[in-house]
Design a protein around this motif. Sequence first.
Motif, short mmCIF file in Angstrom:
data_model
loop_
_atom_site.label_atom_id
_atom_site.label_comp_id
_atom_site.label_asym_id
_atom_site.label_seq_id
_atom_site.Cartn_x
_atom_site.Cartn_y
_atom_site.Cartn_z
N PRO A 8 -15.89 -63.83 50.73
CA PRO A 8 -17.26 -63.29 50.70
C PRO A 8 -18.00 -63.39 52.03
CG PRO A 8 -17.00 -65.12 49.14
CD PRO A 8 -15.68 -64.88 49.76
N GLU A 9 -17.73 -64.43 52.79
CA GLU A 9 -18.43 -64.59 54.07
C GLU A 9 -17.99 -63.57 55.12
OE1 GLU A 9 -14.96 -67.58 54.18
OE2 GLU A 9 -16.32 -66.76 52.67
N HIS A 10 -16.94 -62.80 54.83
CA HIS A 10 -16.43 -61.81 55.78
C HIS A 10 -16.65 -60.36 55.34
CE1 HIS A 10 -14.51 -64.71 58.39
NE2 HIS A 10 -13.97 -65.30 57.34
N GLU A 11 -17.35 -60.16 54.23
CA GLU A 11 -17.50 -58.80 53.72
C GLU A 11 -18.14 -57.86 54.73
OE1 GLU A 11 -19.68 -56.16 50.26
OE2 GLU A 11 -19.30 -58.27 49.83
N LYS A 12 -19.22 -58.27 55.37
CA LYS A 12 -19.91 -57.41 56.33
C LYS A 12 -18.98 -57.03 57.49
CE LYS A 12 -24.15 -57.26 59.13
NZ LYS A 12 -23.65 -57.10 60.48
N GLU A 13 -18.30 -58.02 58.05
CA GLU A 13 -17.39 -57.78 59.16
C GLU A 13 -16.22 -56.87 58.75
OE1 GLU A 13 -14.88 -60.45 62.42
OE2 GLU A 13 -15.58 -61.39 60.56
N TYR A 14 -15.68 -57.11 57.55
CA TYR A 14 -14.57 -56.30 57.04
C TYR A 14 -14.99 -54.84 56.91
CZ TYR A 14 -10.48 -55.11 54.19
OH TYR A 14 -9.32 -54.54 53.72
N ARG A 15 -16.17 -54.62 56.36
CA ARG A 15 -16.69 -53.25 56.23
C ARG A 15 -16.87 -52.60 57.61
NH1 ARG A 15 -19.02 -51.60 51.33
NH2 ARG A 15 -19.11 -53.19 49.72
N GLU A 16 -17.40 -53.36 58.55
CA GLU A 16 -17.62 -52.81 59.89
C GLU A 16 -16.31 -52.38 60.54
OE1 GLU A 16 -19.81 -55.96 61.81
OE2 GLU A 16 -21.70 -55.35 60.87
N TYR A 17 -15.29 -53.21 60.44
CA TYR A 17 -13.99 -52.83 61.01
C TYR A 17 -13.45 -51.57 60.34
CZ TYR A 17 -12.90 -56.63 64.22
OH TYR A 17 -12.87 -57.49 65.30
N HIS A 18 -13.61 -51.46 59.04
CA HIS A 18 -13.04 -50.31 58.34
C HIS A 18 -13.88 -49.04 58.47
CE1 HIS A 18 -10.31 -53.34 56.81
NE2 HIS A 18 -9.50 -52.32 56.54
N GLU A 19 -15.08 -49.18 58.99
CA GLU A 19 -15.86 -47.97 59.32
C GLU A 19 -15.32 -47.31 60.58
OE1 GLU A 19 -19.95 -49.15 59.56
OE2 GLU A 19 -20.08 -49.48 57.39
N LYS A 20 -14.62 -48.08 61.42
CA LYS A 20 -14.07 -47.54 62.65
C LYS A 20 -12.68 -48.12 62.91
CE LYS A 20 -17.55 -50.32 64.62
NZ LYS A 20 -18.39 -50.98 65.16
N VAL A 21 -11.77 -47.76 62.04
CA VAL A 21 -10.37 -48.20 62.18
C VAL A 21 -9.82 -47.63 63.48
CG1 VAL A 21 -8.06 -48.12 61.15
CG2 VAL A 21 -10.08 -48.32 59.68
N TRP A 22 -9.08 -48.43 64.19
CA TRP A 22 -8.53 -48.02 65.48
C TRP A 22 -7.63 -46.80 65.31
CZ3 TRP A 22 -6.44 -53.57 66.60
CH2 TRP A 22 -7.51 -54.44 66.75
N PRO A 23 -7.73 -45.84 66.22
CA PRO A 23 -6.90 -44.63 66.11
C PRO A 23 -5.40 -44.92 66.10
CG PRO A 23 -8.58 -44.36 67.81
CD PRO A 23 -8.66 -45.78 67.34
N GLU A 24 -4.96 -45.94 66.84
CA GLU A 24 -3.53 -46.28 66.87
C GLU A 24 -3.05 -46.74 65.50
OE1 GLU A 24 -5.41 -47.56 70.84
OE2 GLU A 24 -5.90 -47.79 68.73
N VAL A 25 -3.91 -47.46 64.78
CA VAL A 25 -3.57 -47.93 63.44
C VAL A 25 -3.49 -46.74 62.48
CG1 VAL A 25 -4.44 -49.28 61.48
CG2 VAL A 25 -4.46 -50.26 63.80
N LEU A 26 -4.44 -45.84 62.57
CA LEU A 26 -4.43 -44.66 61.69
C LEU A 26 -3.20 -43.80 61.94
CD1 LEU A 26 -8.20 -43.66 61.87
CD2 LEU A 26 -7.01 -44.83 60.00
N ARG A 27 -2.83 -43.61 63.21
CA ARG A 27 -1.63 -42.83 63.54
C ARG A 27 -0.37 -43.50 62.99
NH1 ARG A 27 -4.28 -41.67 68.25
NH2 ARG A 27 -3.30 -43.39 69.40
N LEU A 28 -0.30 -44.81 63.14
CA LEU A 28 0.87 -45.53 62.66
C LEU A 28 1.00 -45.43 61.14
CD1 LEU A 28 3.31 -47.31 63.31
CD2 LEU A 28 1.79 -49.29 63.04
N ILE A 29 -0.10 -45.54 60.43
CA ILE A 29 -0.08 -45.39 58.97
C ILE A 29 0.52 -44.05 58.60
CG2 ILE A 29 -1.56 -45.09 56.93
CD1 ILE A 29 -3.38 -47.31 58.17
N GLU A 30 0.08 -43.01 59.27
CA GLU A 30 0.62 -41.67 58.98
C GLU A 30 2.08 -41.57 59.40
OE1 GLU A 30 -0.27 -36.97 59.79
OE2 GLU A 30 -1.89 -38.43 60.01
N ASP A 31 2.42 -42.12 60.57
CA ASP A 31 3.81 -42.08 61.05
C ASP A 31 4.75 -42.82 60.11
OD1 ASP A 31 2.97 -40.66 63.25
OD2 ASP A 31 3.10 -42.35 64.65
#
Length: 142
Positions: free
Chosen positions: A12-35
Amino acid sequence: MERYGMLLRLRPEHEKEYREYHEKVWPEVLRLIEDCNIRNYSIFLRDGFLFAYYEYVGADWKADMAKMAANPKMREWWDIMEPMQDPIPTRKEGEWWARMEEVFHTGAYAVQFIFLSPRVSLPRLRRRSRPWPRLRAIPMVR
């Protein structure tokens, strides 16, 4: 195509930070997921539980997951995410996200097309070289 559902707790103490990271997932991570042949990947949050869903469209899930795990940018992402997460105690050995068993699925949410112009027949539409005229998607289940 195979559907995957997985469960994990979010500290619970990380919910805000977790949401913030997932609002701007790194492009390299998104490409790898698709790859790695993952499509329609979503993560939902409710009462401290994360539910992830994705569709795997590849031929070798283990090889694709190994490729993902070997990628330095993905390792960096996971190194940031893991302290925010709390694995389910009943997960299988080697799992971080606990894989869930699918107990029901229906394709009833597929879209049914209804032609608004009675002058156009289906065979005629199949031969058309330009876009289909006046189509409207209506859910099959209400």
